[in-house]
Design an enzyme around this catalytic site. Structure first.
Site, PDB file in Angstrom:
ATOM      1  N   ASP A   6      -4.909   4.898  -7.764  1.00 29.94           N
ATOM      2  CA  ASP A   6      -4.080   5.319  -6.554  1.00 29.94           C
ATOM      3  C   ASP A   6      -4.544   6.932  -6.221  1.00 29.94           C
ATOM      4  O   ASP A   6      -3.973   7.524  -6.799  1.00 29.94           O
ATOM      5  CB  ASP A   6      -2.406   5.266  -6.794  1.00 29.94           C
ATOM      6  CG  ASP A   6      -1.661   5.895  -5.653  1.00 29.94           C
ATOM      7  OD1 ASP A   6      -2.117   5.961  -4.618  1.00 29.94           O
ATOM      8  OD2 ASP A   6      -0.420   6.037  -5.992  1.00 29.94           O
ATOM      9  N   LEU A   7      -5.199   6.729  -5.238  1.00 32.40           N
ATOM     10  CA  LEU A   7      -5.521   8.077  -4.512  1.00 32.40           C
ATOM     11  C   LEU A   7      -4.680   8.495  -3.393  1.00 32.40           C
ATOM     12  O   LEU A   7      -4.785   8.094  -2.462  1.00 32.40           O
ATOM     13  CB  LEU A   7      -7.170   7.740  -4.125  1.00 32.40           C
ATOM     14  CG  LEU A   7      -7.985   9.446  -3.930  1.00 32.40           C
ATOM     15  CD1 LEU A   7      -7.910   9.874  -5.114  1.00 32.40           C
ATOM     16  CD2 LEU A   7      -9.522   8.697  -3.751  1.00 32.40           C
ATOM     17  N   ASN A   9      -2.748  12.215  -1.331  1.00 34.54           N
ATOM     18  CA  ASN A   9      -3.215  13.203  -0.776  1.00 34.54           C
ATOM     19  C   ASN A   9      -3.181  14.558  -1.818  1.00 34.54           C
ATOM     20  O   ASN A   9      -3.952  15.727  -1.427  1.00 34.54           O
ATOM     21  CB  ASN A   9      -2.494  13.424   0.605  1.00 34.54           C
ATOM     22  CG  ASN A   9      -3.044  12.735   1.706  1.00 34.54           C
ATOM     23  OD1 ASN A   9      -4.049  12.814   2.025  1.00 34.54           O
ATOM     24  ND2 ASN A   9      -2.261  11.670   1.969  1.00 34.54           N
ATOM     25  N   LEU A  12      -4.752  12.115  -8.015  1.00 33.96           N
ATOM     26  CA  LEU A  12      -5.307  10.848  -8.231  1.00 33.96           C
ATOM     27  C   LEU A  12      -4.307  10.485  -9.420  1.00 33.96           C
ATOM     28  O   LEU A  12      -3.987  11.190 -10.471  1.00 33.96           O
ATOM     29  CB  LEU A  12      -6.603  10.751  -8.758  1.00 33.96           C
ATOM     30  CG  LEU A  12      -7.516   9.720  -9.041  1.00 33.96           C
ATOM     31  CD1 LEU A  12      -9.026   9.895  -9.001  1.00 33.96           C
ATOM     32  CD2 LEU A  12      -7.150   9.256 -10.375  1.00 33.96           C
ATOM     33  N   TYR A  88       3.995  -3.375  12.434  1.00 36.34           N
ATOM     34  CA  TYR A  88       3.303  -2.229  13.067  1.00 36.34           C
ATOM     35  C   TYR A  88       2.381  -2.664  14.041  1.00 36.34           C
ATOM     36  O   TYR A  88       1.694  -3.703  13.888  1.00 36.34           O
ATOM     37  CB  TYR A  88       2.262  -1.785  11.708  1.00 36.34           C
ATOM     38  CG  TYR A  88       2.233  -0.100  11.376  1.00 36.34           C
ATOM     39  CD1 TYR A  88       3.666   0.393  11.098  1.00 36.34           C
ATOM     40  CD2 TYR A  88       1.195   0.687  11.368  1.00 36.34           C
ATOM     41  CE1 TYR A  88       3.774   1.603  10.818  1.00 36.34           C
ATOM     42  CE2 TYR A  88       1.391   2.000  11.107  1.00 36.34           C
ATOM     43  CZ  TYR A  88       2.809   2.657  10.772  1.00 36.34           C
ATOM     44  OH  TYR A  88       2.801   3.861  10.411  1.00 36.34           O
ATOM     45  N   ILE A  96      -1.954   2.294   3.208  1.00 38.22           N
ATOM     46  CA  ILE A  96      -2.138   1.136   2.046  1.00 38.22           C
ATOM     47  C   ILE A  96      -0.991   1.545   0.953  1.00 38.22           C
ATOM     48  O   ILE A  96      -0.405   0.673   0.374  1.00 38.22           O
ATOM     49  CB  ILE A  96      -3.632   0.843   1.591  1.00 38.22           C
ATOM     50  CG1 ILE A  96      -3.621  -0.359   0.381  1.00 38.22           C
ATOM     51  CG2 ILE A  96      -4.106   2.219   0.730  1.00 38.22           C
ATOM     52  CD1 ILE A  96      -3.683  -1.402   1.614  1.00 38.22           C
ATOM     53  N   ASP A  97      -0.721   2.672   0.717  1.00 30.52           N
ATOM     54  CA  ASP A  97       0.354   2.928  -0.348  1.00 30.52           C
ATOM     55  C   ASP A  97       1.723   2.513  -0.090  1.00 30.52           C
ATOM     56  O   ASP A  97       2.478   2.002  -0.786  1.00 30.52           O
ATOM     57  CB  ASP A  97       0.246   4.456  -0.827  1.00 30.52           C
ATOM     58  CG  ASP A  97       0.320   5.257   0.344  1.00 30.52           C
ATOM     59  OD1 ASP A  97       0.253   5.162   1.404  1.00 30.52           O
ATOM     60  OD2 ASP A  97       0.725   6.498  -0.091  1.00 30.52           O
TER      61      ASP A  97
HETATM   62  N1  LIG Z   1       1.320  17.375 -12.144  1.00 29.04           N
HETATM   63  C1  LIG Z   1       1.553  17.224 -10.895  1.00 29.04           C
HETATM   64  N2  LIG Z   1       0.502  17.586  -9.992  1.00 29.04           N
HETATM   65  C2  LIG Z   1       0.724  17.664  -8.649  1.00 29.04           C
HETATM   66  N3  LIG Z   1       1.872  17.393  -8.196  1.00 29.04           N
HETATM   67  C3  LIG Z   1       3.018  17.056  -8.897  1.00 29.04           C
HETATM   68  C4  LIG Z   1       2.674  16.946 -10.308  1.00 29.04           C
HETATM   69  N4  LIG Z   1       3.902  16.491 -10.773  1.00 29.04           N
HETATM   70  C5  LIG Z   1       4.703  16.266  -9.864  1.00 29.04           C
HETATM   71  N5  LIG Z   1       4.279  16.776  -8.614  1.00 29.04           N
HETATM   72  C6  LIG Z   1       4.884  16.545  -7.555  1.00 29.04           C
HETATM   73  O1  LIG Z   1       4.651  15.468  -6.933  1.00 29.04           O
HETATM   74  C7  LIG Z   1       4.254  15.553  -5.526  1.00 29.04           C
HETATM   75  C8  LIG Z   1       3.118  14.708  -5.102  1.00 29.04           C
HETATM   76  O2  LIG Z   1       3.574  13.399  -5.267  1.00 29.04           O
HETATM   77  P1  LIG Z   1       2.494  12.328  -5.283  1.00 29.04           P
HETATM   78  O3  LIG Z   1       3.130  11.123  -5.176  1.00 29.04           O
HETATM   79  O4  LIG Z   1       1.584  12.340  -6.593  1.00 29.04           O
HETATM   80  O5  LIG Z   1       1.478  12.358  -3.946  1.00 29.04           O
HETATM   81  P2  LIG Z   1       0.469  11.822  -3.405  1.00 29.04           P
HETATM   82  O6  LIG Z   1       0.625  10.239  -3.950  1.00 29.04           O
HETATM   83  O7  LIG Z   1       0.576  12.051  -2.158  1.00 29.04           O
HETATM   84  O8  LIG Z   1      -0.751  12.335  -3.989  1.00 29.04           O
HETATM   85  C9  LIG Z   1       3.836  17.076  -5.373  1.00 29.04           C
HETATM   86  O9  LIG Z   1       4.604  17.572  -3.977  1.00 29.04           O
HETATM   87  C10 LIG Z   1       4.561  17.910  -6.467  1.00 29.04           C
HETATM   88  O10 LIG Z   1       6.041  18.306  -6.025  1.00 29.04           O
HETATM   89  C1  LIG Z   2       1.826   8.765   5.157  1.00 22.39           C
HETATM   90  C2  LIG Z   2       0.709   8.859   4.292  1.00 22.39           C
HETATM   91  C3  LIG Z   2       0.085  10.176   4.531  1.00 22.39           C
HETATM   92  C4  LIG Z   2       1.543   9.080   2.669  1.00 22.39           C
HETATM   93  O1  LIG Z   2       0.440   9.615   1.893  1.00 22.39           O
HETATM   94  P1  LIG Z   2       0.976  10.385   0.585  1.00 22.39           P
HETATM   95  O2  LIG Z   2       2.099  10.972   0.465  1.00 22.39           O
HETATM   96  O3  LIG Z   2       1.302   9.001  -0.425  1.00 22.39           O
HETATM   97  O4  LIG Z   2      -0.512  10.925   0.030  1.00 22.39           O
HETATM   98  C5  LIG Z   2      -0.124   7.932   3.942  1.00 22.39           C
HETATM   99  O5  LIG Z   2       0.447   6.775   3.641  1.00 22.39           O
HETATM  100  C6  LIG Z   2      -1.018   7.745   5.178  1.00 22.39           C
HETATM  101  O6  LIG Z   2      -1.998   8.255   5.358  1.00 22.39           O
HETATM  102  N1  LIG Z   2      -0.637   6.839   6.150  1.00 22.39           N
HETATM  103  C7  LIG Z   2      -1.699   6.388   7.231  1.00 22.39           C
HETATM  104  C8  LIG Z   2      -0.522   6.412   8.436  1.00 22.39           C
HETATM  105  C9  LIG Z   2       0.633   5.501   8.599  1.00 22.39           C
HETATM  106  O7  LIG Z   2       0.783   5.103   7.336  1.00 22.39           O
HETATM  107  O8  LIG Z   2       0.986   5.343   9.651  1.00 22.39           O
HETATM  108  K   LIG Z   3       4.184   9.238   0.032  1.00 25.73           K
END
Ligand SMILES: Nc1ncnc2c1ncn2[C@@H]1O[C@H](COP(=O)(O)OP(=O)(O)O)[C@@H](O)[C@H]1O
Ligand SMILES: CC(C)(COP(=O)(O)O)[C@@H](O)C(=O)NCCC(=O)O
Ligand SMILES: [K+]
Length: 240
Positions: A6-7, A9, A12, A88, A96-97
């Site tokens: 799951d990549l 923002n 990873l 949508y 996709i997440d």
């Molecule tokens: N080891 C970590 N590295 C980065 N963020 C973390 C970590 N542990 C908890 N977090 C929290 O998780 C949030 C990111 O959530 P996450 O679901 O991983 O994001 P994304 O899916 O957008 O990459 C960050 O805002 C941070 O507060």
């Molecule tokens: C809303 C998001 C930025 C959330 O991303 P995440 O916080 O999980 O990294 C992501 O699902 C995304 O880029 N969506 C595309 C725009 C949309 O869902 O309408």
């Molecule tokens: K999110």
């Protein structure tokens, strides 16, 4: 063993699925993925990847996978209306997440999912269809943007996880953003969550622990991965 990636923002995340779904804690970015694959590549039978990150990040991970797993099939998961439809306007624009986090509830047909990551998303599944949702800056993003865009609002990292009135700049910001997200989630839950008897609010994402005690939601840290497994099995079945 299936490898699910799951990549997001911010970072990873990866899960391995043999008997059950297990988060691979050592994998946090492309480099640690490569280190892990160095030791574990031979046990991988198939890979699925879901990415909402920038194209360059995706390509980096993609080439790591190619070099360590040259003969293993890598599926990039995509929206599939046959598994779960969205209302949508342009389904291909739905993250996709977000779609994957709803997929485990597709059969049941009702759920409200909060994904507290870089962005905080709230999505509503009703009548077995994604009805739409909300996207807000996540807790860390709200704090960073305020610190960057205001002259006076710079502050040490204050503890997240409280919603009471703030007594310092840092508290006002962190408590304020959590309270705003909690209130919105409760509001959406009240509007859409009453159609089912069991708790129908689910929470996932890196910041989910901060919502604890403020929101009646079931914690499902691996929700996106649960969805990935369903989507991957469907693709494998279709390829047979
Ligand atoms: N080891 C970590 N590295 C980065 N963020 C973390 C970590 N542990 C908890 N977090 C929290 O998780 C949030 C990111 O959530 P996450 O679901 O991983 O994001 P994304 O899916 O957008 O990459 C960050 O805002 C941070 O507060
Ligand atoms: C809303 C998001 C930025 C959330 O991303 P995440 O916080 O999980 O990294 C992501 O699902 C995304 O880029 N969506 C595309 C725009 C949309 O869902 O309408
Ligand atoms: K999110």
């Amino acid at each position: 063993m299936k490898l699910l990636i799951d990549l997001g923002n911010t970072r990873l995340k990866a899960c391995a699925h043999g008997e059950s779904l297990q988060l691979v804690g050592e994998i946090v970015d492309n480099h640690t993925l490569a280190v892990w694959l160095e030791r574990n590549a031979t046990s991988i039978t198939v890979v699925a990847i879901a990415s909402v990150a920038a194209r360059e990040s995706y390509q980096l991970v993609s080439s790591t996978l190619k070099s360590y797993l040259p003969s293993i099939q890598v599926f990039r998961l995509q929206y599939d209306a046959g598994l779960l439809a969205t209302s949508y306007e342009f389904p291909e624009q739905l993250g996709i997440d977000r779609w994957l986090a709803l997929l485990p509830f597709a059969k049941r047909g009702e759920a409200v999912v909060i994904d507290a990551g870089t962005a905080c998303t709230i999505d509503v599944l009703s009548n077995s269809k994604h009805q739409g949702g909300y996207i807000l800056p996540g807790l860390r993003l709200q704090r960073d943007v305020l610190a960057q865009q205001t002259a006076a609002v710079s502050f040490p990292r204050s503890q997240l996880g409280e919603v009471r009135l703030g007594l310092s700049t840092g508290e006002c910001v962190s408590h304020g953003s959590l309270r705003a997200l909690v209130t919105l989630a409760n509001d959406v839950g009240e509007e859409f969550g009453q159609t089912v008897e069991r708790a129908s609010l689910y929470i996932t994402g890196g910041d989910a622990p901060y919502f604890e005690g403020h929101l009646e939601a079931e914690k499902r840290p691996l929700l996106v991965f649960e969805g990935m497994l369903i989507a991957l099995d469907h693709l494998i079945e279709g390829n047979k």
